[in-house]
Enzyme design. Structure first.
Site, PDB file in Angstrom:
ATOM      1  N   HIS A 381       0.690  -1.366   0.006  1.00 32.69           N
ATOM      2  CA  HIS A 381       0.215  -0.292  -0.083  1.00 32.69           C
ATOM      3  C   HIS A 381       1.061   1.088   0.272  1.00 32.69           C
ATOM      4  O   HIS A 381       0.397   2.312  -0.523  1.00 32.69           O
ATOM      5  CB  HIS A 381      -0.904  -0.162   1.159  1.00 32.69           C
ATOM      6  N   TYR A 495     -14.013   5.505  10.919  1.00 40.02           N
ATOM      7  CA  TYR A 495     -13.022   5.763   9.373  1.00 40.02           C
ATOM      8  C   TYR A 495     -14.121   5.134   7.856  1.00 40.02           C
ATOM      9  O   TYR A 495     -14.000   3.591   7.781  1.00 40.02           O
ATOM     10  CB  TYR A 495     -12.352   5.293   9.319  1.00 40.02           C
ATOM     11  N   SER A 497     -12.589   6.146   3.713  1.00 42.79           N
ATOM     12  CA  SER A 497     -11.726   6.977   3.005  1.00 42.79           C
ATOM     13  C   SER A 497     -12.267   7.398   1.429  1.00 42.79           C
ATOM     14  O   SER A 497     -12.920   6.607   0.774  1.00 42.79           O
ATOM     15  CB  SER A 497     -10.567   5.484   2.801  1.00 42.79           C
ATOM     16  N   THR A 508      -5.527  10.263  -0.203  1.00 46.19           N
ATOM     17  CA  THR A 508      -7.045  10.249   0.876  1.00 46.19           C
ATOM     18  C   THR A 508      -7.354  11.680   1.746  1.00 46.19           C
ATOM     19  O   THR A 508      -6.597  11.719   1.855  1.00 46.19           O
ATOM     20  CB  THR A 508      -7.366   9.010   0.989  1.00 46.19           C
TER      21      THR A 508
END
Length: 666
Positions: A381, A495, A497, A508
């Protein structure tokens, strides 16, 4: 951190005099329509408009006003705190705004003005990922599994693997030749997604091309991360990792039973190796009787990053530099698994983490194909948010299902695979062997704690919600709030994104779905259903939807609070400055301890996606809202009961849809 996978969000972009809503994704936008021009066998498409034509003129990610950030931060804190806690946090935040925050903000804005080639968040965000010392497995790498090929015989492992490799190589060649369709959202495709417009816009200078697209309601997205897609690997280093890319490489890395093989898929002239040869090489690997190694090297990529960095130094010292270079520079990794998948839970576990031995988790992306032809992409990532990954996945799926280059029952090529395919042999001293054993023990311990479960709600979906004038994403998020309240009696940090890819080097932004509206609505549905009329409950649903829509628009326009506060903290730290009490406030720690980490994905190529929780007492919630059903793929550690959570979410969706049908809750 895997929750940072911004898979798909309702996004919007505001320019003077207009408001545009579009379904975007930090993992990508829906596949573009192919050019009507003839496409050669070497390329997936031959775009009239060069791939990076819009890159120079993309608008820059704005630095939000500090007062807006503080106001949004406090609004997100309100449902998480009692009155006394909120008063204390409000006082701290307003002091930050007037004092240290003001100075840091002014410095951040000045810095941003001197770095117009990028965004204010790009550098700190790369640093955050690369400095993290946790294993990339479970903490960072997510997966997205492919839908099956509609033609059953093409799902055979060898055939599917060969076709996917061919399509991925064609994608790479298309991208590097500048012939890949730029990533663009077309608000009015009848005007902008036409050959006529494309022939016109290609002659507009790159420095102005974005504005030309904007004139016809087309919105190009940032593609700066694409160059890391192929031939890239995260290299472990003590303290902070590095990203390595070798765009001259021509070979593929294949893993089977923990053994590692390489062979060229591009020849010396830059042409793709004949598909039947790729098929033959993979057939050779699948029939190789070499047993699994006693010390599978791949498991080291699942280790703590500093531990792995030390072991990598030992690997280099033991004479393995050339083979490690082959691994690092490979176009991507193909993992051929010898196991068939029992069900979608098995698929999730296998594609998210597997057994640790038949993976190289540091590659920018890996294509995993199980014995029965189930396939997925697992990706590292740090290099990007997945914009490029979903584009690759969409294009591979489209190409392999519509124009496969290898057919079932293909005859082997007249090629000597034994000399073309090289199995990599590594010199492992006792210390390295011990390190591999320890890494495997740590891996097994970590993944043994992970539970994954899934749920399908079949009583309604996107179509019904839109008829009720409700945002499908808002309703899904409300169901998670309602489900958690039903299970644990709390509202907690959440959360979601959202992509800021509409801006140059955008990454993001966080949508904060736990709001005063969702808290009020959840309590009404869960604790006081008989005290509210259907009309009152519908009004609450509408309030939740409108506010969630506002948060989503703001996030997509770079107008959240999370990234701004992160950048200010990063700046203070880089100056050696003591942190303001805003950052040491328990409420700040709590809102960043995201118990519900959520990400949504809908794509014709993808069957499901998933990631682990980002905190030990959290849930990792992958979900999709489809036309007439809603699906969730959720993970947890022992601190939480994922099975019960999904039952509570299902019950919450039942209640919401009952109210929308005019039925009172008892």
């Amino acid at each position: 951190m895997a929750g940072l996978l911004a898979v798909q969000c309702a996004a919007s972009l505001r320019k003077p005099g207009s408001l545009i809503h579009f379904k975007s994704a930090a993992v990508g936008i829906h596949s573009q329509r192919l050019s009507s021009r003839r496409v050669s066998s070497e390329y997936l498409q031959e775009s009239v408009v060069p791939s990076m034509h819009y890159q120079k003129s993309l608008p820059r990610l704005p630095v939000p006003k500090l007062e807006d950030t503080v106001r949004r931060y406090l609004a997100a804190q309100r449902p998480l705190l009692d009155n006394d806690q909120f008063s204390a946090t409000q006082k701290i935040a307003l002091d930050f705004q007037k004092s240290v925050g003001k100075q840091l903000h002014e410095e951040l804005v000045a810095q941003d003005k001197h770095n117009k080639h990028t965004s204010y968040i790009s550098g700190p965000w790369f640093d955050m990922y690369l400095s993290a010392r946790d294993s990339v497995v479970l903490n960072f790498n997510p997966f997205m599994s492919f839908n099956a090929d509609p033609k059953a015989e093409y799902n055979e492992q060898l055939v599917r693997s060969a076709n996917m490799v061919c399509s991925a190589v064609r994608f790479m060649k298309t991208l590097r030749a500048g012939l890949l369709e730029p990533e663009v959202f077309h608000l009015n495709p009848a005007k902008s997604n036409t050959d006529t417009f494309k022939k016109l816009i290609r002659w507009v200078p790159s420095s102005l091309s974005w504005y030309g697209a904007y004139m016809v309601n087309a919105y190009p997205l940032d593609m700066s991360q694409y160059f890391r897609l192929f031939s890239s690997t995260r290299i472990p280093k003590r303290g902070r990792d590095e990203l390595f890319t070798d765009e001259k490489s021509r070979h593929l890395l294949v893993m089977r039973k923990g053994n590692m093989y390489v062979f060229d898929v591009v020849d010396r002239d830059g042409n793709m190796v004949a598909p039947v040869e790729i098929y033959s090489h993979l057939e050779y690997i699948l029939s190789d009787p070499t047993p699994a190694p006693a010390f599978p090297l791949g498991v080291l990529t699942s280790e703590n990053r500093d531990v792995w960095a030390g072991l990598r130094d030992q690997l280099l010292a033991a004479g393995n530099a050339e083979h490690l270079q082959m691994v690092d520079s490979a176009l991507f990794c193909l993992c051929l698994d010898d196991e068939s998948m029992r069900d979608h839970i098995h698929i999730s576990h296998n594609m998210l983490h597997g057994d640790g031995c038949n993976r190289w988790y540091d590659k920018s992306f890996s294509v995993i194909v199980s014995k029965d032809g189930q396939a997925a992409i697992n990706f590292e990532h740090s290099w990007g948010d997945g914009v490029a990954v979903l584009r690759v996945q969409n294009e591979i799926f489209k190409d392999t299902t519509e124009k496969p280059l290898v057919q079932p029952g293909s005859a082997a090529a007249a090629v000597d695979s034994a000399s073309a395919v090289h199995r990599l042999h590594f010199n492992l001293n006792p210390e390295l062997q011990s390190g591999i054993q320890k890494a495997k023990e740590n891996f097994d311990s970590a993944v043994s704690k992970l539970t994954i479960d899934a749920m399908e709600f079949r009583k309604g979906g996107k179509e019904q919600l839109k008829k009720s004038k409700l945002s499908p994403d808002a309703v899904a998020q409300l169901a998670f709030q309602m489900g958690y309240l039903r299970q644990y009696g709390q509202t907690v940090a959440t959360y979601e994104s959202c992509s800021t890819a509409a801006f140059k080097h955008g990454r993001t932004e966080t949508i904060r779905p736990a709001t005063v509206h969702t808290k009020r609505c959840s309590h009404a549905f869960v604790h006081q259903p008989d005290k509210h009329s259907v009309e009152q409950l519908c009004a609450m649903l509408s309030d939740c939807s409108k506010y969630h829509g506002q948060l989503t628009k703001e996030a997509a326009m770079g107008q959240g609070f999370d990234r701004h506060l992160f950048a200010l903290r990063y700046l203070a730290h880089s100056k050696g400055q003591a942190l303001h009490s805003l950052y040491t406030d328990p409420a700040y720690a709590a809102i960043n301890h995201n118990i519900l980490s959520t990400s949504t994905l809908t794509s014709p190529a993808v069957s499901l996606g998933g990631f682990a929780p980002v905190v030990p007492d959290g849930f990792g919630v992958g979900y999709g809202v489809h036309d007439d059903w809603i699906g969730c793929n959720v993970s947890s550690y022992p601190a939480r009961n994922v099975h019960e959570f999904l039952q509570c979410v299902h019950k919450s969706l039942e209640d919401i849809f009952s109210v929308l049908e005019g039925k009172p809750l008892s």
